[in-house]
Design a protein around this motif. Structure first.
Motif, mmCIF file in Angstrom:
data_model
loop_
_atom_site.group_PDB
_atom_site.id
_atom_site.type_symbol
_atom_site.label_atom_id
_atom_site.label_comp_id
_atom_site.label_asym_id
_atom_site.label_seq_id
_atom_site.Cartn_x
_atom_site.Cartn_y
_atom_site.Cartn_z
ATOM 1 N N TYR A 70 -16.794 -9.412 19.005
ATOM 2 C CA TYR A 70 -17.032 -10.212 17.808
ATOM 3 C C TYR A 70 -18.523 -10.435 17.560
ATOM 4 O O TYR A 70 -18.939 -10.590 16.411
ATOM 5 N N GLY A 71 -19.307 -10.433 18.620
ATOM 6 C CA GLY A 71 -20.756 -10.520 18.428
ATOM 7 C C GLY A 71 -21.290 -9.304 17.690
ATOM 8 O O GLY A 71 -22.103 -9.422 16.767
ATOM 9 N N PHE A 72 -20.824 -8.127 18.095
ATOM 10 C CA PHE A 72 -21.287 -6.892 17.465
ATOM 11 C C PHE A 72 -20.840 -6.825 16.009
ATOM 12 O O PHE A 72 -21.617 -6.480 15.118
ATOM 13 N N MET A 73 -19.583 -7.160 15.742
ATOM 14 C CA MET A 73 -19.076 -7.085 14.372
ATOM 15 C C MET A 73 -19.747 -8.115 13.473
ATOM 16 O O MET A 73 -20.077 -7.828 12.316
ATOM 17 N N ASN A 74 -19.957 -9.318 13.986
ATOM 18 C CA ASN A 74 -20.675 -10.321 13.206
ATOM 19 C C ASN A 74 -22.087 -9.866 12.889
ATOM 20 O O ASN A 74 -22.600 -10.111 11.795
ATOM 21 N N PHE A 75 -22.705 -9.192 13.841
ATOM 22 C CA PHE A 75 -24.063 -8.704 13.628
ATOM 23 C C PHE A 75 -24.103 -7.630 12.539
ATOM 24 O O PHE A 75 -25.086 -7.515 11.805
ATOM 25 N N LEU A 76 -23.018 -6.862 12.405
ATOM 26 C CA LEU A 76 -22.982 -5.793 11.411
ATOM 27 C C LEU A 76 -22.838 -6.299 9.976
ATOM 28 O O LEU A 76 -23.268 -5.626 9.036
ATOM 29 N N VAL A 77 -22.228 -7.482 9.808
ATOM 30 C CA VAL A 77 -21.879 -7.958 8.462
ATOM 31 C C VAL A 77 -23.054 -7.929 7.488
ATOM 32 O O VAL A 77 -22.928 -7.375 6.388
ATOM 33 N N PRO A 78 -24.240 -8.487 7.816
ATOM 34 C CA PRO A 78 -25.322 -8.470 6.832
ATOM 35 C C PRO A 78 -25.838 -7.065 6.496
ATOM 36 O O PRO A 78 -26.447 -6.870 5.452
ATOM 37 N N PHE A 79 -25.589 -6.095 7.381
ATOM 38 C CA PHE A 79 -26.038 -4.725 7.117
ATOM 39 C C PHE A 79 -25.115 -4.007 6.133
ATOM 40 O O PHE A 79 -25.512 -3.043 5.504
ATOM 41 N N TYR A 80 -23.886 -4.476 6.001
ATOM 42 C CA TYR A 80 -22.902 -3.771 5.181
ATOM 43 C C TYR A 80 -22.393 -4.601 3.996
ATOM 44 O O TYR A 80 -21.596 -4.114 3.201
ATOM 45 N N THR A 81 -22.832 -5.837 3.891
ATOM 46 C CA THR A 81 -22.397 -6.686 2.791
ATOM 47 C C THR A 81 -23.591 -7.509 2.307
ATOM 48 O O THR A 81 -24.679 -7.465 2.878
#
Length: 518
Positions: free
Chosen positions: A369-380
């Motif tokens: 969940y840390g990795f996925m949360n970190f990805l959010v601003p890069f893709y949205t």
């Protein structure tokens, strides 16, 4: 020492300081003795903050003959001689490598310190010649072989990924410097190098053909990290306090720790280990949090993923690969998986002996969940500080049956996409769906399609089961019809909860969700 005064070695990477300060220590000295009894050069790859620096410091204390530091530990019953050797310990972890001078300076600084003790040669103009000279003189003075310990050998290379000119400059410098370890073999007693990543092109691996890479060998799988047995034996008082502070039973506290911090496997069929950094921090404040992930954001990994156009859905679901595709990193191979695996964001979760393929997945919930949360601003367009709020609201809205509110909030995830993503394929929009539903999985039973004949997403709340179907360049009506035609609701008919089917159309022209029907 009473339980309240037990000292945890948070931030301590020096074995001597740890032992003299009477800090809690997970005894790994049987590994030290076993490895040190040979004269083979070793290499170990492990993620950051996994105990590599403490491991090398323990080797340093052992080879310096500091017997008193090892009293009461496993090695005390194994070692009989406690000989003292000259030790050259090079730590490349502290510097920020952003110019050619930075690497030269730190290597030269260490050489100057060693030359002050073992003398400086008259004709040694290069870093590699100075290193070779120091090793020879130290050996001749001691009448024994020299011990060379290199901590984070790859830090300069990792920090220059994306800067090809500086990366090549560092590669050439390190190639010559580490190459000395082969030409000086007659003067060496022991060599051990650690790092996060095994760079295939650096000559320490091509020239040192006798190097024993123990990164994926089963007998050394738990040399760094904490096994469940070690956790229960070493930290029994802390476990009791953790359970009490969080109103859990001891077993429930252990189960939660396993879900968050356990699950690292460094070879097939090996015992899993806990992340030591997170374990120590949990026991320090008795609060569950993402300690390891918060200490270093994997920005360079995201840039690699974007540059390689890698399908993130494969990464989020787990992937199968032979060891040749993740054991070594090649800068020119356009394959981000070795760095992602070796950095600790993926680990071995299964092995197919027939075909020699490994299953790589997130090790635990902290990383997942840390990795996925970190990805959010890069893709949205959702700011970093708002992503937790959005995911929590998603779950709350579906729990009470507010489909329209949920879908309107989902639209916000697609608004104002970063320009570089606007020109990409539909895969990038599908990744956003994946991220949303995967992140919801930490709060409720949510899954996205992973097999043929399944709806795009299914979310189960205490009262409802939602079945979603999304259509790119199709209509919401067609999506709803597909749910009926493919009988996506059938597996849940006997469940007893209210079934809700949701058909969604996605407009490629507007790059956002258009109509939905439920």
């Amino acid at each position: 020492m009473d339980n309240m005064s037990r000292k945890l070695p948070i931030g301590i990477q020096t074995f001597e300081k740890l032992r003299e300060g009477n800090h809690v220590y997970v005894d790994k000295t049987a590994f030290i003795w076993k490895i040190a009894s040979t004269e083979t050069p070793y290499f170990l790859s492990r993620p950051r903050r996994f105990g590599k620096s403490l491991l090398l410091s323990t080797f340093e204390a052992y080879f310096e003959g500091k017997k008193e530091l090892f009293e009461g530990l496993a090695i005390a019953g194994l070692e009989k001689e406690w000989n003292e050797y000259p030790v050259l310990h090079l730590d490349l972890n502290a510097e920020k490598y952003d110019s050619p001078r930075k690497l030269n300076d730190i290597l030269s600084n260490n050489l100057t310190r060693w030359e002050a003790e073992y003398g400086k040669g008259e004709d040694e103009p290069t870093l590699s010649l100075r290193f070779s000279g120091v090793i020879r003189r130290a050996s001749e003075r001691a009448g024994r072989g020299v011990v060379v310990l290199v901590d984070e050998y790859d830090k300069p290379l990792l920090q220059t990924l994306g800067n090809d000119a500086l990366l090549e400059d560092y590669r050439q410098t390190l190639k010559a410097f580490y190459g000395v370890l082969k030409s000086s073999d007659r003067y060496l007693r022991f060599v051990f190098l650690t790092g996060v990543t095994k760079f295939a092109q650096v000559s320490v691996f091509s020239d040192l053909n006798q190097l024993n890479d123990i990164s994926m060998k089963p007998q050394y799988a738990t040399i760094c990290g904490i096994t469940r047995q070690e956790l229960e034996a070493t930290f029994a008082p802390e476990l009791e306090r953790l359970a009490e502070a969080n109103r859990l039973t001891r077993e429930d506290a252990l189960d939660k720790m396993e879900a968050l911090y356990d699950g690292y496997h460094f070879c097939e069929f090996s015992e899993g280990v806990f992340n030591p950094f997170s374990v120590l921090n949990v026991f320090d404040g008795y609060k569950f949090s993402n300690y390891w992930f918060q200490t270093g954001t994997p920005t360079f990994l995201v840039e690699l993923l974007k540059k390689s156009d890698y399908d993130l859905r494969v990464l989020l679901d787990g992937l199968e690969a032979p060891s040749s595709s993740f054991a070594e990193y090649r800068v020119d191979a356009n394959n981000p998986i070795p760095l992602i695996y070796q950095s600790g964001y993926l680990t071995i979760k299964g092995y197919d002996a027939e075909f020699g393929n490994y299953l790589l997945e997130f090790p635990n919930d902290e990383v997942r969940y840390g990795f996925m949360n970190f990805l959010v601003p890069f893709y949205t367009s959702v700011p970093d500080e708002d992503k937790g709020f959005y995911i929590g609201k998603f779950v709350q809205e579906l729990r009470v049956g507010k489909v329209d509110d949920f879908m309107s909030r989902l639209q916000a995830f697609f608004a104002d996409f970063p320009y570089e993503l606007n020109t990409k394929t539909e895969r990038h929009y599908q990744v956003v769906f994946y991220l949303v539903f995967k992140l919801m999985g930490q709060f409720t039973d949510a899954e996205v399609k992973s097999a043929v004949g399944r709806a795009d997403a299914v979310v189960k709340t205490p009262k409802y089961i939602y079945v979603f179907e999304f259509k790119l360049n199709g209509t919401a009506e067609e999506a709803l019809q597909q749910i009926d035609d493919k009988k996506y609701l059938l597996p849940y008919q006997a469940d007893g909860r209210e079934l809700v089917k949701v058909g969604v159309e996605f407009s490629a022209a507007e790059r956002n969700i258009g109509k939905w029907i439920y």
